[in-house]
Design a protein around this motif. Structure first.
Motif, short mmCIF file in Angstrom:
data_model
loop_
_atom_site.label_atom_id
_atom_site.label_comp_id
_atom_site.label_asym_id
_atom_site.label_seq_id
_atom_site.Cartn_x
_atom_site.Cartn_y
_atom_site.Cartn_z
N ALA A 9 0.83 -1.21 0.00
CA ALA A 9 0.00 0.00 0.00
C ALA A 9 0.87 1.26 0.00
N ILE A 10 1.97 1.22 0.76
CA ILE A 10 2.87 2.38 0.79
C ILE A 10 3.51 2.59 -0.57
N LEU A 11 3.96 1.51 -1.21
CA LEU A 11 4.54 1.63 -2.55
C LEU A 11 3.53 2.17 -3.56
N THR A 12 2.29 1.71 -3.45
CA THR A 12 1.26 2.18 -4.37
C THR A 12 1.01 3.68 -4.20
N VAL A 13 0.93 4.13 -2.97
CA VAL A 13 0.70 5.56 -2.70
C VAL A 13 1.89 6.39 -3.19
N LEU A 14 3.11 5.92 -2.96
CA LEU A 14 4.29 6.64 -3.45
C LEU A 14 4.30 6.69 -4.97
N LEU A 41 9.18 6.95 -14.56
CA LEU A 41 9.49 5.52 -14.62
C LEU A 41 9.60 4.91 -13.22
N ILE A 42 10.23 5.62 -12.31
CA ILE A 42 10.32 5.11 -10.93
C ILE A 42 8.93 5.04 -10.29
N ALA A 43 8.10 6.04 -10.57
CA ALA A 43 6.74 6.03 -10.03
C ALA A 43 5.94 4.86 -10.58
N LEU A 44 6.10 4.57 -11.88
CA LEU A 44 5.41 3.41 -12.46
C LEU A 44 5.89 2.11 -11.82
N LEU A 45 7.19 2.01 -11.60
CA LEU A 45 7.75 0.83 -10.95
C LEU A 45 7.18 0.66 -9.55
N PHE A 46 7.15 1.73 -8.76
CA PHE A 46 6.58 1.66 -7.41
C PHE A 46 5.10 1.28 -7.46
N PHE A 47 4.36 1.92 -8.36
CA PHE A 47 2.92 1.69 -8.44
C PHE A 47 2.61 0.23 -8.76
N PHE A 48 3.23 -0.30 -9.82
CA PHE A 48 2.91 -1.66 -10.21
C PHE A 48 3.45 -2.71 -9.24
N GLY A 50 3.71 -2.22 -5.99
CA GLY A 50 2.80 -2.13 -4.85
C GLY A 50 1.49 -2.84 -5.11
N ILE A 51 0.93 -2.64 -6.29
CA ILE A 51 -0.31 -3.33 -6.66
C ILE A 51 -0.10 -4.84 -6.68
N SER A 52 1.04 -5.26 -7.21
CA SER A 52 1.35 -6.69 -7.26
C SER A 52 1.47 -7.29 -5.86
N LEU A 53 2.13 -6.57 -4.96
CA LEU A 53 2.25 -7.08 -3.59
C LEU A 53 0.89 -7.20 -2.91
#
Length: 61
Positions: A9-14, A41-48, A50-53
């Motif tokens: 959830a934290i990664l998704t919000v970031l 690109l870093i934001a996309l990496l964090f978002f996806f 986080g969603i995957s986790l």
């Protein structure tokens, strides 16, 4: 308490915050293109990630 879900959830919000920052920078043309591409690109990496986790972690009973 499920630590993986919380971290997801934290990664998704970031990721969402980073995507909003990159979007605002693109609209206002106030930052360099390279910086916005890297942040996006870093934001996309964090978002996806986080969603995957959040999706793949099973609930503990």
């Amino acid at each position: 308490m499920n630590l993986k879900r919380t971290f997801g959830a934290i990664l998704t919000v970031l990721g969402i915050i980073g995507l909003i920052y990159a979007g605002i920078g693109i609209i206002n043309h106030n930052n360099g293109a390279t910086t916005l591409i890297v942040v996006g690109l870093i934001a996309l990496l964090f978002f996806f990630s986080g969603i995957s986790l959040v999706r793949t972690t099973k609930d503990e009973v």
